[in-house]
Design a protein around this motif. Sequence first.
Motif, PDB file in Angstrom:
ATOM      1  N   PRO A  19       0.838  -1.206   0.000  1.00 58.71           N
ATOM      2  CA  PRO A  19       0.000   0.000   0.000  1.00 58.71           C
ATOM      3  C   PRO A  19       0.877   1.262   0.000  1.00 58.71           C
ATOM      4  O   PRO A  19       2.021   1.219   0.441  1.00 58.71           O
ATOM      5  CB  PRO A  19      -0.794  -0.094   1.302  1.00 58.71           C
ATOM      6  CG  PRO A  19      -0.400  -1.366   1.956  1.00 58.71           C
ATOM      7  CD  PRO A  19       0.812  -1.902   1.291  1.00 58.71           C
ATOM      8  N   ALA A  20       0.314   2.366  -0.502  1.00 57.15           N
ATOM      9  CA  ALA A  20       1.065   3.623  -0.579  1.00 57.15           C
ATOM     10  C   ALA A  20       0.899   4.445   0.697  1.00 57.15           C
ATOM     11  O   ALA A  20       0.621   5.640   0.659  1.00 57.15           O
ATOM     12  CB  ALA A  20       0.591   4.407  -1.800  1.00 57.15           C
ATOM     13  N   VAL A  21       1.021   3.781   1.842  1.00 56.94           N
ATOM     14  CA  VAL A  21       0.921   4.452   3.148  1.00 56.94           C
ATOM     15  C   VAL A  21       1.965   3.819   4.068  1.00 56.94           C
ATOM     16  O   VAL A  21       2.410   2.710   3.809  1.00 56.94           O
ATOM     17  CB  VAL A  21      -0.464   4.260   3.823  1.00 56.94           C
ATOM     18  CG1 VAL A  21      -1.519   5.111   3.189  1.00 56.94           C
ATOM     19  CG2 VAL A  21      -0.883   2.804   3.813  1.00 56.94           C
ATOM     20  N   PRO A  22       2.337   4.512   5.151  1.00 56.38           N
ATOM     21  CA  PRO A  22       3.242   3.876   6.105  1.00 56.38           C
ATOM     22  C   PRO A  22       2.551   2.670   6.753  1.00 56.38           C
ATOM     23  O   PRO A  22       1.550   2.823   7.436  1.00 56.38           O
ATOM     24  CB  PRO A  22       3.492   4.973   7.144  1.00 56.38           C
ATOM     25  CG  PRO A  22       3.088   6.248   6.488  1.00 56.38           C
ATOM     26  CD  PRO A  22       2.000   5.885   5.518  1.00 56.38           C
ATOM     27  N   VAL A  23       3.053   1.472   6.464  1.00 60.58           N
ATOM     28  CA  VAL A  23       2.488   0.261   7.071  1.00 60.58           C
ATOM     29  C   VAL A  23       3.599  -0.534   7.732  1.00 60.58           C
ATOM     30  O   VAL A  23       4.764  -0.397   7.383  1.00 60.58           O
ATOM     31  CB  VAL A  23       1.789  -0.684   6.048  1.00 60.58           C
ATOM     32  CG1 VAL A  23       0.527  -0.099   5.505  1.00 60.58           C
ATOM     33  CG2 VAL A  23       2.725  -1.089   4.942  1.00 60.58           C
ATOM     34  N   ILE A  24       3.221  -1.355   8.677  1.00 61.76           N
ATOM     35  CA  ILE A  24       4.154  -2.298   9.283  1.00 61.76           C
ATOM     36  C   ILE A  24       4.026  -3.583   8.479  1.00 61.76           C
ATOM     37  O   ILE A  24       2.953  -4.183   8.440  1.00 61.76           O
ATOM     38  CB  ILE A  24       3.818  -2.497  10.772  1.00 61.76           C
ATOM     39  CG1 ILE A  24       4.015  -1.183  11.522  1.00 61.76           C
ATOM     40  CG2 ILE A  24       4.677  -3.611  11.390  1.00 61.76           C
ATOM     41  CD1 ILE A  24       3.190  -1.032  12.768  1.00 61.76           C
ATOM     42  N   ASP A  25       5.099  -3.968   7.794  1.00 63.52           N
ATOM     43  CA  ASP A  25       5.047  -5.165   6.951  1.00 63.52           C
ATOM     44  C   ASP A  25       5.368  -6.382   7.798  1.00 63.52           C
ATOM     45  O   ASP A  25       6.444  -6.474   8.377  1.00 63.52           O
ATOM     46  CB  ASP A  25       6.035  -5.038   5.794  1.00 63.52           C
ATOM     47  CG  ASP A  25       5.775  -6.089   4.719  1.00 63.52           C
ATOM     48  OD1 ASP A  25       5.329  -7.209   5.083  1.00 63.52           O
ATOM     49  OD2 ASP A  25       6.006  -5.804   3.535  1.00 63.52           O
ATOM     50  N   LEU A  26       4.429  -7.315   7.883  1.00 62.25           N
ATOM     51  CA  LEU A  26       4.605  -8.488   8.743  1.00 62.25           C
ATOM     52  C   LEU A  26       5.280  -9.660   8.033  1.00 62.25           C
ATOM     53  O   LEU A  26       5.461 -10.725   8.617  1.00 62.25           O
ATOM     54  CB  LEU A  26       3.247  -8.928   9.302  1.00 62.25           C
ATOM     55  CG  LEU A  26       2.542  -7.875  10.173  1.00 62.25           C
ATOM     56  CD1 LEU A  26       1.165  -8.365  10.585  1.00 62.25           C
ATOM     57  CD2 LEU A  26       3.366  -7.516  11.394  1.00 62.25           C
ATOM     58  N   GLY A  27       5.637  -9.465   6.754  1.00 61.69           N
ATOM     59  CA  GLY A  27       6.341 -10.529   6.048  1.00 61.69           C
ATOM     60  C   GLY A  27       5.455 -11.726   5.703  1.00 61.69           C
ATOM     61  O   GLY A  27       5.932 -12.862   5.660  1.00 61.69           O
ATOM     62  N   GLY A  28       4.180 -11.456   5.453  1.00 55.60           N
ATOM     63  CA  GLY A  28       3.267 -12.536   5.055  1.00 55.60           C
ATOM     64  C   GLY A  28       3.103 -12.570   3.546  1.00 55.60           C
ATOM     65  O   GLY A  28       3.792 -11.856   2.821  1.00 55.60           O
ATOM     66  N   THR A  29       2.187 -13.396   3.083  1.00 52.42           N
ATOM     67  CA  THR A  29       1.890 -13.453   1.651  1.00 52.42           C
ATOM     68  C   THR A  29       0.381 -13.471   1.468  1.00 52.42           C
ATOM     69  O   THR A  29      -0.353 -13.871   2.383  1.00 52.42           O
ATOM     70  CB  THR A  29       2.431 -14.759   1.012  1.00 52.42           C
ATOM     71  OG1 THR A  29       1.905 -15.874   1.755  1.00 52.42           O
ATOM     72  CG2 THR A  29       3.950 -14.815   1.017  1.00 52.42           C
ATOM     73  N   ALA A  30      -0.063 -13.054   0.284  1.00 49.09           N
ATOM     74  CA  ALA A  30      -1.489 -13.170  -0.033  1.00 49.09           C
ATOM     75  C   ALA A  30      -1.840 -14.655  -0.099  1.00 49.09           C
ATOM     76  O   ALA A  30      -0.996 -15.482  -0.437  1.00 49.09           O
ATOM     77  CB  ALA A  30      -1.770 -12.495  -1.374  1.00 49.09           C
ATOM     78  N   ALA A  31      -3.078 -14.988   0.241  1.00 51.75           N
ATOM     79  CA  ALA A  31      -3.493 -16.397   0.246  1.00 51.75           C
ATOM     80  C   ALA A  31      -4.044 -16.800  -1.117  1.00 51.75           C
ATOM     81  O   ALA A  31      -4.644 -15.985  -1.819  1.00 51.75           O
ATOM     82  CB  ALA A  31      -4.560 -16.619   1.315  1.00 51.75           C
ATOM     83  N   ARG A  32      -3.833 -18.058  -1.471  1.00 54.82           N
ATOM     84  CA  ARG A  32      -4.485 -18.610  -2.659  1.00 54.82           C
ATOM     85  C   ARG A  32      -5.969 -18.819  -2.343  1.00 54.82           C
ATOM     86  O   ARG A  32      -6.380 -18.741  -1.185  1.00 54.82           O
ATOM     87  CB  ARG A  32      -3.829 -19.944  -3.046  1.00 54.82           C
ATOM     88  CG  ARG A  32      -2.382 -19.785  -3.529  1.00 54.82           C
ATOM     89  CD  ARG A  32      -1.741 -21.114  -3.893  1.00 54.82           C
ATOM     90  NE  ARG A  32      -1.307 -21.875  -2.727  1.00 54.82           N
ATOM     91  CZ  ARG A  32      -0.115 -21.750  -2.141  1.00 54.82           C
ATOM     92  NH1 ARG A  32       0.762 -20.872  -2.591  1.00 54.82           N
ATOM     93  NH2 ARG A  32       0.208 -22.498  -1.093  1.00 54.82           N
ATOM     94  N   CYS A  33      -6.747 -19.131  -3.357  1.00 55.74           N
ATOM     95  CA  CYS A  33      -8.178 -19.357  -3.135  1.00 55.74           C
ATOM     96  C   CYS A  33      -8.372 -20.527  -2.169  1.00 55.74           C
ATOM     97  O   CYS A  33      -7.698 -21.548  -2.270  1.00 55.74           O
ATOM     98  CB  CYS A  33      -8.871 -19.662  -4.457  1.00 55.74           C
ATOM     99  SG  CYS A  33     -10.640 -19.948  -4.222  1.00 55.74           S
ATOM    100  N   LEU A  34      -9.275 -20.364  -1.236  1.00 59.94           N
ATOM    101  CA  LEU A  34      -9.466 -21.391  -0.200  1.00 59.94           C
ATOM    102  C   LEU A  34      -9.949 -22.719  -0.793  1.00 59.94           C
ATOM    103  O   LEU A  34      -9.768 -23.773  -0.186  1.00 59.94           O
ATOM    104  CB  LEU A  34     -10.440 -20.896   0.872  1.00 59.94           C
ATOM    105  CG  LEU A  34     -11.917 -20.728   0.521  1.00 59.94           C
ATOM    106  CD1 LEU A  34     -12.692 -22.016   0.735  1.00 59.94           C
ATOM    107  CD2 LEU A  34     -12.535 -19.643   1.360  1.00 59.94           C
ATOM    108  N   SER A  35     -10.541 -22.674  -1.983  1.00 63.84           N
ATOM    109  CA  SER A  35     -11.039 -23.923  -2.578  1.00 63.84           C
ATOM    110  C   SER A  35      -9.889 -24.879  -2.929  1.00 63.84           C
ATOM    111  O   SER A  35     -10.109 -26.062  -3.148  1.00 63.84           O
ATOM    112  CB  SER A  35     -11.871 -23.639  -3.824  1.00 63.84           C
ATOM    113  OG  SER A  35     -11.049 -23.027  -4.808  1.00 63.84           O
ATOM    114  N   SER A  36      -8.646 -24.331  -2.955  1.00 60.44           N
ATOM    115  CA  SER A  36      -7.475 -25.176  -3.248  1.00 60.44           C
ATOM    116  C   SER A  36      -7.130 -26.085  -2.070  1.00 60.44           C
ATOM    117  O   SER A  36      -6.417 -27.075  -2.223  1.00 60.44           O
ATOM    118  CB  SER A  36      -6.258 -24.294  -3.560  1.00 60.44           C
ATOM    119  OG  SER A  36      -5.861 -23.590  -2.370  1.00 60.44           O
ATOM    120  N   GLY A  37      -7.621 -25.735  -0.858  1.00 62.27           N
ATOM    121  CA  GLY A  37      -7.258 -26.505   0.332  1.00 62.27           C
ATOM    122  C   GLY A  37      -5.794 -26.317   0.696  1.00 62.27           C
ATOM    123  O   GLY A  37      -5.256 -27.027   1.555  1.00 62.27           O
TER     124      GLY A  37
END
Length: 404
Positions: free
Chosen positions: A112-130
């Motif tokens: 995001p184009a704002v000051p954020v605290i980056d937690l070092g995660g990743t976006a999730a794939r679709c939950l239907s993938s299990g």
Amino acid sequence: MPNSQIRIYTQKEQGEEWLRRYRGCLPVFACVLGFTETGLIPGISAAGRTPEDRKYTACADAEFLYYGSEYKAQYPLPPLTAGASPVLISRAVFESLKIPVHLFNAGLPQPPAVPVIDLGGTAARCLSSGAAMEITTVHHLFKQGLVWGERLAANNQHNYVILGECVVGGTTTALAILTGLGIDAAGKVNSSHPICNHAQKWALVQAGLEKMRGSREQGAGGAGGDEGAGGENFTLSSSSSPVNPLQLVAAVGDPMQVVVAGMAIAASRSCGVMLAGGTQMLAVYALISAIAQTYALSWQPEEVVVGTTRWVAEDPTGATVDLALNLEKASLTQSGKTPPLLATHLSFADSRYPQLRAYEQGFVKEGMGAGAACIAAHLSQDWQQHQLLAAIEAQLERLSTASH
């Protein structure tokens, strides 16, 4: 005497006690931004008109919350099918009351184009993938949640923290978590649509849980590798629940859920916690109970409430109150029982703006801590309906002036 602007739907006494304890206090707000590819499925969410719009909803909401309407946004608020983003509500309150805002990136496709605290995660794939996330990512995010929950609470003793979220498609991942924890949630969750798309959500959840069960049966499940999921040393007893809550999140969850669960567990030990949202935060509450039970973590359930809007609590196409009451029926979540569910009685029926009146038709409903922000305004400044409405309409007015 509880404020007439706040209604308590479950655990009335505990809720009243919590409100008494924090009347006159000013909270801090932590908003955890996350993403799941579930949100890109056509028709799954109304938080952005097209799948492309929905990729940027969290970035846009974060920018507006942080800078307001006069700022030239890199990610402007996405067009909605109807209504206006709930971030207008949050921004109106936090700006007027000067409530500190902390933004956390738990896993977004772009920063995001704002000051954020980056937690070092990743976006999730679709939950239907299990197979939504790597288990190592889930463990990492949970640890980050514990660390930051403690930090937020340390500067805020005798007050409370509001933990909010922005995850497009998050009510569907919430349904998956609740169902995976053995809670009867089908047909009870909310959505940003006026009539909840229960069948679509349920089909995705069934597919994801089916795949998760399949991979566990092939020996991918079990307790192995779960020691050290948080700040303390965890050992899983062999009698632990049939489903490990962190593995469940890795299979069908989103990155926000474990972060907020960790934050709430740690913060509850020394201050009050309001989980800001409806279905999504009930899922987080169930997750807190299950994680605390599985890993023998201490937390203070009496310090934790769920705060939302009347549009969620009384959504005729969901069953939020039923869902909250169902949490204590699952063996996995007994340590927490049912949380007090509070809602602001904010109404847009008399608004001069059709985008706000759309909330009364069931569009949007909640997000970005909107309901909890209003509860905070009632609690700290005794704001009434007319003050909230005036502040929110002023935000919308400034936004429409700025965009012309």
